[in-house]
Design a protein around this motif. Structure first.
Motif: not given
Length: 315
Positions: A258-286
């Protein structure tokens, strides 16, 4: 080969709960049973496009559901259709792409020569029954699994496969654990080529120049919002949290779709994280999951409140 039954699934889930500290939900869980009509009405109520503010932050925007999820069962991912149902006579690959999606996981089902090659690999596997020994412990998952006939194989780095089931006669948990580097390498290359389904090390998250959060969850009243932030202090906080995250064995099922965090790095690479939307502090990368714990407690609200233009609704 014996079929995996409900009892073994419960045992495996209990193992993962003890490891991750996060309560899994089924793929047809609370977020999956939301009615299509309700979501369409809510998301389609406002289709304004977000604008830029003076501090270069994007005002959250709402969009029509077809802009976010193209099909309520299957999913179009790039040029590929990912399926919600496996085909018993095919080798299917379970994937969890790091994008905003309807369901936790989907099946990528290769065709043609790829399917033929995968069938040959699977039929050649030297599967021998033996007592459960947990040989996968200490290994890192690849972020995808293999579904074939009535079996689902966990895949670990080094080309190892693990399949478990409960022996109905003895009640003993049994395990297949085999080394299959050619099969695993073939699938990994295929996923990278066909789906751009790559492995990324969170330790390489550094020099973030922008962070965009797309979210449609219970905490946003099932409404889609997107906000981009470029505040250097906040981005440094993200770098510290996510760049130092620790691997979670067994993944997570915490509303990450339910949530995707898209981080753009200085070198132009884009990293996408599937962030937990309950109370847990975890994320997935593919399909590979990590714990980032942004605060001393288990609640991840500190992260979401960094996107202060989104109207959060907390329980």
């Amino acid at each position: 080969m014996k079929k995996k039954n409900l009892e073994v699934m419960l045992v495996i889930l209990l193992i993962f709960i003890s490891i991750t500290g996060c309560t899994p939900k089924s793929a047809e869980s609370e977020n999956d049973i939301k009615t299509v009509e309700r979501i369409i009405n809510e998301r389609a109520s406002n289709v304004d496009i977000g604008a830029e503010t003076e501090d270069d932050e994007q005002i959250p925007s709402q969009a029509k559901p077809e802009d976010i999820i193209q099909n309520w069962d299957n999913m179009t991912y790039g040029d590929t259709v990912l399926m919600r149902q496996a085909q018993a006579d095919h080798v299917c690959i379970v994937v969890q792409p790091s994008v905003l999606r309807k369901y936790s996981f989907y099946y990528y089902i290769p065709e043609g020569e790829d399917q033929k090659q995968l069938l040959e690999f699977m039929e050649a596997l030297p599967l021998e029954e033996k007592s459960y020994e947990g040989k996968w412990e200490g290994m890192k998952e690849k972020g995808w699994q293999i579904s074939y006939q009535d079996m689902c194989f966990m895949v670990f780095e080094g080309g190892y496969l693990e399949y478990s089931y409960m022996d109905e006669e003895t009640g003993e948990l049994m395990e297949y654990f085999v080394e299959a580097p050619n099969l695993c390498g073939y699938i990994q290359n295929m996923l990278q080529e066909k789906l751009n389904y790559n492995v990324f090390n969170p330790a390489d998250i550094e020099n973030i120049v922008s962070a965009k959060l797309d979210v449609c969850s219970r905490n946003t009243n099932d409404t889609f919002y997107s906000q981009t932030i470029t505040d250097e202090e906040t981005l440094q906080l993200f770098e510290d949290w996510f760049g130092n995250a620790e691997y979670i064995l067994g993944g997570a099922d915490c509303g990450n779709q339910d949530a995707c965090l898209e981080l753009t790095l200085a070198d132009g690479e884009v990293v996408r994280l599937s962030v937990a939307t309950d109370s847990c502090s975890n994320f997935g990368i593919n399909g590979i999951y990590y714990d980032y714990r942004p605060a001393s407690n288990w609640d991840n609200r500190e992260f979401f409140e960094c996107f202060d233009a989104i109207p959060w609704e907390w329980d």
